[in-house]
Design an enzyme around this catalytic site. Sequence first.
Site, PDB file in Angstrom:
ATOM      1  N   ARG A 140      -9.092   8.093  -0.843  1.00  0.00           N
ATOM      2  CA  ARG A 140     -10.254   8.669   0.212  1.00  0.00           C
ATOM      3  C   ARG A 140     -11.059   9.790  -0.305  1.00  0.00           C
ATOM      4  NH1 ARG A 140      -8.818   6.522   5.532  1.00  0.00           N
ATOM      5  NH2 ARG A 140     -10.610   7.562   6.232  1.00  0.00           N
ATOM      6  N   GLU A 168      -8.473   0.606  -2.927  1.00  0.00           N
ATOM      7  CA  GLU A 168      -9.410   0.634  -1.665  1.00  0.00           C
ATOM      8  C   GLU A 168     -10.367   1.821  -2.079  1.00  0.00           C
ATOM      9  OE1 GLU A 168      -5.942  -1.323   1.355  1.00  0.00           O
ATOM     10  OE2 GLU A 168      -6.800   0.893   1.539  1.00  0.00           O
ATOM     11  N   HIS A 197      -5.410   3.508  -1.843  1.00  0.00           N
ATOM     12  CA  HIS A 197      -6.761   4.041  -1.180  1.00  0.00           C
ATOM     13  C   HIS A 197      -7.147   5.614  -1.582  1.00  0.00           C
ATOM     14  CE1 HIS A 197      -9.648   4.284   2.684  1.00  0.00           C
ATOM     15  NE2 HIS A 197     -10.250   4.676   1.651  1.00  0.00           N
ATOM     16  N   HIS A 249      -3.694  -4.610   7.720  1.00  0.00           N
ATOM     17  CA  HIS A 249      -3.706  -3.770   8.701  1.00  0.00           C
ATOM     18  C   HIS A 249      -3.033  -3.725   9.989  1.00  0.00           C
ATOM     19  CE1 HIS A 249      -5.650   0.179   9.225  1.00  0.00           C
ATOM     20  NE2 HIS A 249      -5.417   0.138  10.219  1.00  0.00           N
ATOM     21  N   ARG A 274      -6.707  12.853   1.020  1.00  0.00           N
ATOM     22  CA  ARG A 274      -5.733  13.120   1.863  1.00  0.00           C
ATOM     23  C   ARG A 274      -4.051  12.508   1.398  1.00  0.00           C
ATOM     24  NH1 ARG A 274      -7.122   9.886   7.100  1.00  0.00           N
ATOM     25  NH2 ARG A 274      -9.412  11.088   6.995  1.00  0.00           N
ATOM     26  N   GLU A 330     -10.898  -9.325   2.744  1.00  0.00           N
ATOM     27  CA  GLU A 330      -9.740  -8.963   3.314  1.00  0.00           C
ATOM     28  C   GLU A 330     -10.187  -8.782   4.931  1.00  0.00           C
ATOM     29  OE1 GLU A 330      -7.095  -6.103   1.433  1.00  0.00           O
ATOM     30  OE2 GLU A 330      -6.091  -5.608   3.665  1.00  0.00           O
ATOM     31  N   HIS A 358       1.013   6.161   1.782  1.00  0.00           N
ATOM     32  CA  HIS A 358       1.918   7.129   2.859  1.00  0.00           C
ATOM     33  C   HIS A 358       2.982   7.949   1.865  1.00  0.00           C
ATOM     34  CE1 HIS A 358      -1.204   6.980   5.426  1.00  0.00           C
ATOM     35  NE2 HIS A 358      -1.078   5.343   5.656  1.00  0.00           N
ATOM     36  N   THR A 400      -8.304   3.324   8.372  1.00  0.00           N
ATOM     37  CA  THR A 400      -9.601   2.631   8.331  1.00  0.00           C
ATOM     38  C   THR A 400      -9.692   1.830   9.628  1.00  0.00           C
ATOM     39  OG1 THR A 400      -9.148   2.285   5.999  1.00  0.00           O
ATOM     40  CG2 THR A 400     -10.809   1.112   6.834  1.00  0.00           C
ATOM     41  N   ASN A 447       0.853  -1.204   0.190  1.00  0.00           N
ATOM     42  CA  ASN A 447      -0.061   0.024  -0.085  1.00  0.00           C
ATOM     43  C   ASN A 447       1.121   1.195  -0.020  1.00  0.00           C
ATOM     44  OD1 ASN A 447      -1.484   2.301   0.930  1.00  0.00           O
ATOM     45  ND2 ASN A 447      -3.137   0.809   1.605  1.00  0.00           N
TER      46      ASN A 447
END
Length: 257
Positions: free
Chosen positions: A58, A83, A56, A208, A62, A164, A23, A114, A20
């Site tokens: 969002r 996502e 993801h 996660h 962000r 998931e 970030h 999440t 992922n």
Amino acid sequence: MTTAGSPRRLSPARLRLGVNIDHVATIRNARGGAHPDPVRAAQIVAACGGDGITAHLREDRRHIRDEDLARIQAATKLPLNLEMAATEEMLAIALRHRPHAACIVPERREERTTEGGLDAAGQHNRLAPIVARLTDAGIRVSLFIAPEPRQIEAAMMLRAPVVELHTGEYAHACQDAGGGEQVAVELRRIADMAALAAKEGIEPHAGHGLTYDNVQPIAAIPQLAELNIGHYLIGEAIFTGLEHAVRHMRELMDDAR
Ligand code: PXP
């Protein structure tokens, strides 16, 4: 070679690692420019043993932004796992980009990440048309759910091919100094739900809060086909580089099987 009389140990299927890269975009957006580019991260992941890119988009954009999606898809051949919240806006974006997979996640504007699983059981009517439209477009739908039997049953009702399992509670328990007993409880829940999903013909994934320290008991669950890992890998990458971080996570996952 196996010798007569010694049972042959079948090696379990390779556990896929989806990285992922959200970030990287978080750091980019902190200054509003183009660096560091999540596309470069995706290319490094592709070059060093990652099996997929997870991103993801969002509602508040962000981290990953709309224009990143096509750039990521163009930059690597790795499957993109998008996502997304179960909204009309995100559905339209998914249908436009046609990622390999779409993982439906719950999304609350004020949350930092999440925080819980999707209530697939309580939201059947809202989710059913979204799952159907993604599936009709050839996108593999995954539901990000808590490891609970009723959520697996709900995923079956929705005909989702993938779930998931949220490993956040397990990861929290691992951080707790005296959390040994709770770690075992959370691990059992994830293992049981991976087994139940697989028995029902649903491919179980997990993710996660996974780190070098807590990944191996999860990676050892034989039914799991894929882990999606982000925050920790990108954090480690600051110190050791993304290539090293991905390769090390890969080794830990392989050693656990
Ligand atoms: N899987 C899903 C569905 C997620 O929403 C996230 C967080 O965006 C992850 C995996 C990765 O979690 P983490 O960043 O804690 O590794």
